[in-house]
Design an enzyme around this catalytic site. Structure first.
Site, short mmCIF file in Angstrom:
data_model
loop_
_atom_site.label_atom_id
_atom_site.label_comp_id
_atom_site.label_asym_id
_atom_site.label_seq_id
_atom_site.Cartn_x
_atom_site.Cartn_y
_atom_site.Cartn_z
CG ASP A 249 11.03 -2.15 -25.87
OD1 ASP A 249 11.56 -1.10 -26.29
OD2 ASP A 249 11.53 -3.28 -26.05
CE LYS A 256 10.10 -3.55 -29.12
NZ LYS A 256 10.99 -4.63 -29.54
CG ASP A 326 13.82 -2.82 -29.81
OD1 ASP A 326 13.29 -2.65 -28.68
OD2 ASP A 326 13.27 -3.45 -30.73
CD GLU A 328 14.28 -2.31 -24.14
OE1 GLU A 328 14.65 -2.48 -25.32
OE2 GLU A 328 13.48 -3.08 -23.57
NE ARG A 330 20.39 -6.94 -24.80
CZ ARG A 330 20.47 -7.74 -25.86
NH1 ARG A 330 21.65 -8.12 -26.31
NH2 ARG A 330 19.38 -8.20 -26.45
N1 BES Z 1 11.19 -6.33 -25.21
C1 BES Z 1 11.89 -6.80 -26.33
C2 BES Z 1 11.86 -8.32 -26.49
C3 BES Z 1 10.52 -8.99 -26.71
C4 BES Z 1 10.13 -9.32 -27.99
C5 BES Z 1 9.71 -9.34 -25.67
C6 BES Z 1 8.93 -9.95 -28.20
C7 BES Z 1 8.50 -9.96 -25.88
C8 BES Z 1 8.11 -10.28 -27.15
C9 BES Z 1 13.37 -6.40 -26.26
O1 BES Z 1 13.64 -5.22 -25.60
C10 BES Z 1 13.86 -6.26 -27.66
O2 BES Z 1 13.38 -5.40 -28.33
N2 BES Z 1 14.82 -7.10 -28.03
C11 BES Z 1 15.37 -7.09 -29.34
C12 BES Z 1 16.88 -7.19 -29.18
C13 BES Z 1 17.64 -6.92 -30.45
C14 BES Z 1 17.53 -5.48 -30.85
C15 BES Z 1 19.09 -7.29 -30.22
C16 BES Z 1 14.82 -8.29 -30.11
O3 BES Z 1 14.64 -9.35 -29.52
O4 BES Z 1 14.53 -8.12 -31.29
ZN ZN Z 2 13.53 -3.50 -26.92
ZN ZN Z 3 12.27 -4.65 -24.15
#
Ligand code: BES
Ligand code: ZN
Ligand code: ZN
Length: 497
Positions: A249, A256, A326, A328, A330
């Site tokens: 990711d 990120k 990000d 993604e 869901r």
């Molecule tokens: N894979 C990440 C979530 C994650 C963060 C997993 C830290 C493990 C450790 C996910 O896809 C993500 O990026 N989520 C975002 C969502 C936001 C953009 C609404 C997040 O949590 O910042």
């Molecule tokens: Zn993500």
């Molecule tokens: Zn993710």
């Protein structure tokens, strides 16, 4: 690690020995002098949990005192957690073969220490040049564990190791197609597991708009893998396990920042967990029907990458406005959840996903953030077994007020909340939409799937957290089915009266 069940006499044993001491009943066969025992009794008056190491040259005796009066799950967890300290001592003493004497303890306590030692002994060695210390053999007193029980537990632990290995592998060595191939090869060797691998063309013909959109910025094709194990009765509807399989990711075009990308090879931990649970169920012939549904792709900002403002049409026809690429996970899970609901008539759908950073901020790395819709009973059972195996979950609310936060002006839903608050819940709400009327449980494992620093019997890296939980949940299904049947019988007899 090899396991041997044999008769162990602590006083006569010639070799490194771990002696478990929960209470005075262990004193019948103590390999200690009266003076030594006096010192230990004295120490136990202050604190019951400690380890004393005795040099019995050329061997060592590790005396593990623990508090057997604590509630069983806490007591067992404490024993598991002692494994890390013990392994550090074993490494310093160059212990290869260890015997465990269990005089006066319960089988569950012996199993807990063996489990802790096993889980703590794993490390990701594939690319590591130097030799790492590992315990070679564990000999356990045959009076306390049954061979079948130990064999079954060993098969489960092996599945945890496989899960950790997949999650630890960098994306360069495990992309969606490689992972799918690996799962299909394992299924081919495993009695009773059917594996279907859908490639990009098939995913296109299923119109899985979420999975396809996330894949657009990648050079690697997506996969949708379905693993079916039917160990239960022909008429019983299955439990569907959906796992997030983001092989890496980057965040996509909403890339990120800083070091937030590091460790994102672990974003397929949900898929690895669910595959491992199905394989473990098949290994141990659990009498359940269970299906794992695993959507897989990486999330990259390649040249045709999906973008914020795109509006996607998902597998079930729902339209989704992309607000952030990000969010993604869901999107790919939504397609898989709707596919499960429409094609399997599941008694419950459970997903596991490293879904939100917000889950980590809410409860740190000590458990799973969970939500449910129409699944009160399975959730109660899951929490219960979670406390028993110490892979715990805490339930977040699914109040209707949160629905407003994922409404879009242009589509049925938006892929992240309109406010930064309650990010874990809005993600769960989004997913629950796709389960529709089917009982649904969401497990956000972002805090526990991969540890940056070692935590108890988990070294730094992938943990396999959730496998013991879901396996224990499946083990309980037999009982749940019996209870359902007797409830139906009771209802019938009372309605006749
Ligand atoms: N894979 C990440 C979530 C994650 C963060 C997993 C830290 C493990 C450790 C996910 O896809 C993500 O990026 N989520 C975002 C969502 C936001 C953009 C609404 C997040 O949590 O910042
Ligand atoms: Zn993500
Ligand atoms: Zn993710």
């Amino acid at each position: 690690m090899n396991y041997i069940l044999e008769k162990i006499s602590p006083k006569l044993h010639e070799g490194d020995l771990l002696f478990l001491y929960g209470d005075e009943t262990a004193e019948r066969n103590l390999p200690l002098s009266r003076k030594e025992m006096d010192i230990i009794r004295e120490r136990r008056t202050e604190k019951k949990d400690f380890i004393v190491r005795f040099d019995r040259l050329p061997y060592h005796l590790y005396f593990l005192s623990f508090d057997s009066e604590k509630a069983a799950p806490e007591c067992q967890e404490m024993l598991r957690r002692r494994a890390t300290d013990l392994l550090a001592m074993f490494e310093a003493d160059k212990v290869g073969d260890l015997a465990v004497s269990a005089e006066g303890t319960l089988p569950e306590e012996v199993m807990a220490i063996v489990e802790g030692l096993t889980l703590a002994d794993y490390s990701f060695d594939r690319y590591y040049g130097k030799e790492r210390y590992h315990l070679k053999t564990l000999a356990i007193d045959q009076l306390y564990l049954k061979a079948e029980e130990l064999d079954a537990a060993q098969r489960l632990w092996n599945r945890i190791f496989w899960c950790r290995e997949w999650v630890n592998l960098p994306v360069q060595d495990l992309n969606a197609s490689a992972f799918a191939e690996e799962l299909s090869a394992i299924a081919a060797d495993l009695e009773g597991v059917k594996c279907t691998v859908m490639d990009k063309k098939q995913i296109e013909s299923l119109r899985m708009g979420g999975l396809l959109a996330v894949n657009r910025g990648s050079v690697d094709e997506p996969r949708f893998v379905v693993l079916e194990y039917n160990g239960g009765s022909k008429t019983a509807s299955p439990i569907c396990l959906v796992g997030k399989g983001i092989m890496y990711d980057t965040g996509g075009l909403n890339i990120k920042p800083d070091d937030y990308m590091q460790e994102m090879k672990s974003d397929m931990a949900g898929a690895a967990t669910m595959a491992s649970v199905v394989f473990a169920a098949a290994d141990n012939h659990l009498p359940v029907n269970v299906v794992a549904l695993l959507p897989m792709t990486d999330n990259r900002p390649g040249f045709n990458a999906y973008a914020a403002d795109d509006i996607l049409t998902m597998y079930d026809g729902t339209t989704v406005e992309v607000v952030n690429t990000d969010a993604e996970g869901r999107l790919i899970l939504a397609d898989a959840i709707a596919y499960a609901a429409r094609n399997y008539n599941p008694q419950v759908i459970i997903d596991a996903a490293t879904l939100t950073g917000a889950a980590v901020r809410a409860i740190s790395t000590f458990g799973i953030a969970a939500m449910q819709q129409h699944a009160d009973n399975p959730m109660t059972l899951l929490k219960l077994v979670g406390n028993q195996v110490y892979e715990r979950l805490v339930e977040f609310p699914m109040w209707s007020e949160y629905d407003d936060l994922i409404k879009s002006d242009y589509a049925d839903l938006r892929n992240c909340g309109s406010t930064p608050q309650a990010g874990t819940i809005t993600a769960g709400k989004f997913l629950a939409h796709f389960a529709d009327k089917t009982p649904y449980i969401h497990l956000d494992i972002a805090g526990v799937a991969y540890f940056t620093k070692a935590q108890h019997y988990y070294r730094a890296g992938a943990s396999g957290y959730g496998i013991r939980l879901l396996y224990a949940f499946l083990q309980m299904q037999d009982m749940v089915e019996q209870e359902n049947k007797s409830a139906v019988r009771k209802r019938r007899t009372t309605s006749k009266k």
